[in-house]
Design a protein around this motif. Structure first.
Motif, PDB file in Angstrom:
ATOM      1  N   SER A  36       0.818  -1.214   0.000  1.00 18.07           N
ATOM      2  CA  SER A  36       0.000   0.000   0.000  1.00 18.07           C
ATOM      3  C   SER A  36       0.852   1.263   0.000  1.00 18.07           C
ATOM      4  N   LYS A  69      -5.239   6.037   2.450  1.00 18.34           N
ATOM      5  CA  LYS A  69      -4.980   6.165   1.019  1.00 18.34           C
ATOM      6  C   LYS A  69      -3.655   5.510   0.647  1.00 18.34           C
ATOM      7  N   PRO A  70      -3.667   4.676  -0.396  1.00 17.75           N
ATOM      8  CA  PRO A  70      -2.409   4.076  -0.846  1.00 17.75           C
ATOM      9  C   PRO A  70      -1.483   5.140  -1.416  1.00 17.75           C
ATOM     10  N   ARG A  71      -0.195   4.901  -1.291  1.00 23.18           N
ATOM     11  CA  ARG A  71       0.818   5.820  -1.793  1.00 23.18           C
ATOM     12  C   ARG A  71       1.794   5.033  -2.665  1.00 23.18           C
ATOM     13  N   ASP A  75      -1.113   3.396  -5.539  1.00 24.76           N
ATOM     14  CA  ASP A  75      -1.884   4.539  -6.007  1.00 24.76           C
ATOM     15  C   ASP A  75      -1.762   4.696  -7.524  1.00 24.76           C
ATOM     16  N   ARG A  76      -0.542   4.562  -8.043  1.00 25.83           N
ATOM     17  CA  ARG A  76      -0.320   4.724  -9.481  1.00 25.83           C
ATOM     18  C   ARG A  76      -1.029   3.630 -10.275  1.00 25.83           C
ATOM     19  N   ARG A  78      -3.549   1.823  -9.302  1.00 25.68           N
ATOM     20  CA  ARG A  78      -4.996   2.003  -9.124  1.00 25.68           C
ATOM     21  C   ARG A  78      -5.525   3.014 -10.139  1.00 25.68           C
ATOM     22  N   SER A  79      -4.786   4.088 -10.334  1.00 25.91           N
ATOM     23  CA  SER A  79      -5.176   5.097 -11.313  1.00 25.91           C
ATOM     24  C   SER A  79      -5.231   4.497 -12.712  1.00 25.91           C
TER      25      SER A  79
END
Length: 173
Positions: A36, A69-71, A75-76, A78-79
């Motif tokens: 995450s 929130k994932p970092r 996150d990338r 997921r986008s």
């Protein structure tokens, strides 16, 4: 199984993993081994074709106590899995180069009238046809170095289809 973690400056094992490691389908998003919070590099594949390479971790990767929130990598990716083109170059590239050529004149008319969403088509394409591999690295500088190597063709399959870097010669990280 834990996510792969690599240290530089010799990126041979990380490069091998980005090309031959386990391939996770976007249709199974997210995979349980995806950390995450982590800096790293990922490769995106359509069958045996390297489509894209990216990195995450330039910014701070510290998790705020009140945030879930994932970092970084999570996150990338997921986008990218979302298919939303706004603010995501990968999704724009997929739409422009891989989705648009499949649209019929009727589809294009529906897009122009608002009856068909290119974001939805992009997400459907990503989930139906693409998978990813990833590696963790210590920091954003390491991720950038490794990503640049893949962009210039450090993998045996050559540079990625959608974001090759043809301006640089293949130099060591």
């Amino acid at each position: 199984m834990t996510s792969p973690r690599f240290q530089g400056p010799d990126w041979t094992a990380a490069l091998h993993h980005l090309e031959h490691g386990p391939l996770f389908a976007f249709s199974d998003w997210p995979h349980r081994t995806l950390p995450s919070i982590a800096a790293g590099v990922y490769s995106i594949w359509r069958d045996q074709q390297l489509v894209y390479v990216g990195m995450a971790g330039r910014g701070p990767l510290v998790k705020e106590p009140s945030s879930t929130k994932p970092r970084g990598l999570a996150d990338r990716l997921r986008s990218h899995a979302s298919g939303r083109r706004s603010g995501d170059k990968f999704c724009v590239y997929v739409c422009d180069r891989l989705v648009l050529p499949t649209l019929s004149p009727e589809d294009i008319q529906q897009v122009s009238s608002g009856a068909l969403s290119l974001d939805a088509r992009t997400q459907a394409f990503i989930h139906a046809h693409l998978g990813y591999r990833f590696v963790q690295v210590p920091d954003g500088a390491s991720a950038l170095s490794l990503e640049n190597q893949v962009k210039v063709g450090a993998l045996s399959c050559g540079p990625p289809l959608l974001n090759p870097d043809t301006r640089r010669k293949n130099k060591g990280p």
